[in-house]
Scaffold this motif. Sequence first.
Motif, mmCIF file in Angstrom:
data_model
loop_
_atom_site.group_PDB
_atom_site.id
_atom_site.type_symbol
_atom_site.label_atom_id
_atom_site.label_comp_id
_atom_site.label_asym_id
_atom_site.label_seq_id
_atom_site.Cartn_x
_atom_site.Cartn_y
_atom_site.Cartn_z
ATOM 1 N N UNK A 12 13.420 18.876 -33.208
ATOM 2 C CA UNK A 12 13.320 17.591 -32.503
ATOM 3 C C UNK A 12 13.619 16.436 -33.454
ATOM 4 N N UNK A 13 13.137 16.543 -34.675
ATOM 5 C CA UNK A 13 13.398 15.515 -35.678
ATOM 6 C C UNK A 13 14.895 15.437 -35.983
ATOM 7 N N UNK A 14 15.552 16.589 -36.099
ATOM 8 C CA UNK A 14 16.988 16.610 -36.385
ATOM 9 C C UNK A 14 17.794 15.990 -35.244
ATOM 10 N N UNK A 15 17.361 16.229 -34.010
ATOM 11 C CA UNK A 15 18.066 15.627 -32.863
ATOM 12 C C UNK A 15 17.960 14.102 -32.894
ATOM 13 N N UNK A 16 16.785 13.593 -33.287
ATOM 14 C CA UNK A 16 16.623 12.143 -33.403
ATOM 15 C C UNK A 16 17.541 11.586 -34.479
ATOM 16 N N UNK A 17 17.627 12.291 -35.599
ATOM 17 C CA UNK A 17 18.496 11.846 -36.683
ATOM 18 C C UNK A 17 19.954 11.844 -36.251
ATOM 19 N N UNK A 18 20.352 12.872 -35.513
ATOM 20 C CA UNK A 18 21.734 12.969 -35.041
ATOM 21 C C UNK A 18 22.064 11.797 -34.120
ATOM 22 N N UNK A 19 21.131 11.461 -33.226
ATOM 23 C CA UNK A 19 21.360 10.326 -32.319
ATOM 24 C C UNK A 19 21.461 9.006 -33.068
ATOM 25 N N UNK A 20 20.633 8.837 -34.085
ATOM 26 C CA UNK A 20 20.667 7.611 -34.874
ATOM 27 C C UNK A 20 21.965 7.517 -35.669
ATOM 28 N N UNK A 21 22.406 8.640 -36.218
ATOM 29 C CA UNK A 21 23.665 8.664 -36.970
ATOM 30 C C UNK A 21 24.824 8.332 -36.040
ATOM 31 N N UNK A 22 24.820 8.868 -34.824
ATOM 32 C CA UNK A 22 25.909 8.612 -33.870
ATOM 33 C C UNK A 22 25.963 7.123 -33.511
ATOM 34 N N UNK A 23 24.780 6.522 -33.317
ATOM 35 C CA UNK A 23 24.739 5.092 -32.986
ATOM 36 C C UNK A 23 25.250 4.248 -34.145
ATOM 37 N N UNK A 24 24.899 4.648 -35.362
ATOM 38 C CA UNK A 24 25.341 3.898 -36.534
ATOM 39 C C UNK A 24 26.850 4.033 -36.732
ATOM 40 N N UNK A 25 27.372 5.246 -36.554
ATOM 41 C CA UNK A 25 28.811 5.472 -36.709
ATOM 42 C C UNK A 25 29.619 4.667 -35.699
ATOM 43 N N UNK A 26 29.030 4.471 -34.501
ATOM 44 C CA UNK A 26 29.747 3.706 -33.472
ATOM 45 C C UNK A 26 29.929 2.243 -33.835
ATOM 46 N N UNK A 27 29.127 1.778 -34.764
ATOM 47 C CA UNK A 27 29.202 0.385 -35.186
ATOM 48 C C UNK A 27 30.209 0.166 -36.319
ATOM 49 N N UNK A 28 30.692 1.276 -36.903
ATOM 50 C CA UNK A 28 31.646 1.153 -37.999
ATOM 51 C C UNK A 28 32.953 0.562 -37.497
ATOM 52 N N UNK A 29 33.614 -0.293 -38.303
ATOM 53 C CA UNK A 29 34.885 -0.871 -37.894
ATOM 54 C C UNK A 29 35.925 0.223 -37.596
ATOM 55 N N UNK A 30 36.664 0.037 -36.497
ATOM 56 C CA UNK A 30 37.718 1.003 -36.170
ATOM 57 C C UNK A 30 37.254 2.116 -35.254
ATOM 58 N N UNK A 31 35.925 2.138 -34.895
ATOM 59 C CA UNK A 31 35.418 3.195 -34.020
ATOM 60 C C UNK A 31 35.212 2.737 -32.592
ATOM 61 N N UNK A 32 35.491 1.486 -32.324
ATOM 62 C CA UNK A 32 35.323 0.972 -30.962
ATOM 63 C C UNK A 32 36.314 -0.128 -30.672
#
Length: 219
Positions: free
Chosen positions: A195-215
């Motif tokens: 469950x902890x790993x799933x939370x980390x994965x979701x947080x990483x995905x949200x952070x990656x979406x904010x990187x320039x060039x990803x949206x």
Amino acid sequence: MVQKAKILLVDDRPENLLALEAILSALDQTLVRASSGEEALKALLTDDFAVILLDVQMPGMDGFETAAHIKRRERTRDIPIIFLTAINHGPHHTFRGYAAGAVDYISKPFDPWVLRAKVSVFVELYMKNCQLREQATLLRLQLESGRAAADEAREPAGLLAELSARLAAVEEQAEALSKQLDESADAAAIATAAHLERKLTGLRRALDALEPGTGDGAS
């Protein structure tokens, strides 16, 4: 400074509480005593605990009834409970403990090393969850302030890089913990780690979406 986790020890016999404190003192966490089910429920109203060690045979409200109350409360339902009992009544008694919400069931006299190892797993999982919540809060607050003052002290790219590095440190610790659990841990601990790993994965995905060039339609 890392805040210590709290461990709730519930037993109507002072000598048993003293023995538990002697065994668990090596973990260097905060040990909280409760001499009855009622006292345990009162402690759970105000404090957060990493794990509860709960004696089954107690006068008045026994361990099973206490556990049922703990699991009915939204605030406390996810706290791991380890039942301790001086009497082994067989499979039916053990099943009743698991049905009441226990993650483990240990008969006295127990091996101090085994008990300490089991408790340490849940303490570590609790600390990782606390760290994840802190990182998520920091991410949210800094992103909100970054939108309002993008042209001030630091650029958004630098902020994202810092947050990404902090998240990476948590991910590394969570991965190391999962490897330890793969070798020797009960199903409840492994499920909590997943469950902890799933939370980390979701947080990483949200952070990656904010990187320039990803949206914003970037190619």
